[in-house]
Scaffold this motif. Structure first.
Motif, short mmCIF file in Angstrom:
data_model
loop_
_atom_site.label_atom_id
_atom_site.label_comp_id
_atom_site.label_asym_id
_atom_site.label_seq_id
_atom_site.Cartn_x
_atom_site.Cartn_y
_atom_site.Cartn_z
N HIS A 11 0.84 -1.20 0.00
CA HIS A 11 0.00 0.00 0.00
C HIS A 11 0.87 1.25 0.00
O HIS A 11 1.99 1.25 0.50
N ALA A 14 0.69 5.90 4.17
CA ALA A 14 -0.52 6.17 4.95
C ALA A 14 -0.18 7.11 6.11
O ALA A 14 0.94 7.13 6.61
N LEU A 27 -4.58 7.12 3.19
CA LEU A 27 -3.35 7.51 2.49
C LEU A 27 -3.10 9.00 2.68
O LEU A 27 -4.02 9.79 2.83
N ARG A 69 -6.26 1.93 3.68
CA ARG A 69 -5.10 2.33 2.86
C ARG A 69 -4.85 1.39 1.68
O ARG A 69 -4.45 1.84 0.61
N THR A 73 -5.33 2.44 -2.24
CA THR A 73 -4.21 2.19 -3.16
C THR A 73 -4.71 1.43 -4.38
O THR A 73 -4.42 1.81 -5.52
#
Length: 165
Positions: A11, A14, A27, A69, A73
């Motif tokens: 990911h 964040a 994020l 997150r 993504t």
């Protein structure tokens, strides 16, 4: 049998907020930017995931942890493939991730797995035998597999590309 492609994505960056559960972390603005850029690159490596493709409906699949997150993504990668949320990816070890991959339909040619460290970093190392210096937020690895999904195991992959944004 033709080769399968696995893209392992950590990911993007964040944020942290006091009292916010880990699975709810969003994020950052930079993480959103990096995820979009990673999507552009991934589409060049895996043409079957490009919007407007002519391949069949089972050519690609995105498997994603349920955290905020990872889902964001995956969305920002903008890949032309169904998105499936897999609880087993959250806080997973490489063996757990291999189990998720082994359940993939044999008709799927390309899988993008969006998850967390250390599991995704260790998965890339196990599949390819490649020691990576690190796998920071937003990093991804493109791996070719010459085995069916059900037979994916350590040492069955070949590292094609790695990006550590």
């Amino acid at each position: 049998m033709s080769a399968r492609t696995l893209v392992v994505v950590r990911h993007a960056k964040a944020g942290h907020a006091p009292g916010l559960p880990d699975g709810e972390r969003p994020l950052t603005a930079g993480g959103e930017r990096d995820a979009r850029a990673a999507g552009e690159e991934i589409r060049r490596f895996v043409p079957g995931l490009t919007t407007g493709r002519t391949a069949g409906p089972t050519s690609g699949l995105v498997l994603c942890s349920p955290s905020v997150r990872t889902r964001r993504t995956a969305e920002l990668l903008s890949l032309d493939a169904p998105l499936e949320i897999e609880r087993d990816i959250y806080e997973a070890y490489p063996d757990d991730l291999l189990g998720v991959l082994r359940r993939t339909d044999g008709e799927i040619a390309s899988v993008v797995l969006v998850g967390h460290n250390p599991g995704v970093h260790e998965l890339v190392a196990a599949l390819t035998g490649t020691r990576l210096g690190g796998f920071p937020p937003g990093a991804y690895a493109v791996i070719e597999l010459d085995v069916p999904w059900e037979d994916v195991a350590p040492g069955t992959g070949r590292l094609v590309h790695v990006s550590r944004t």
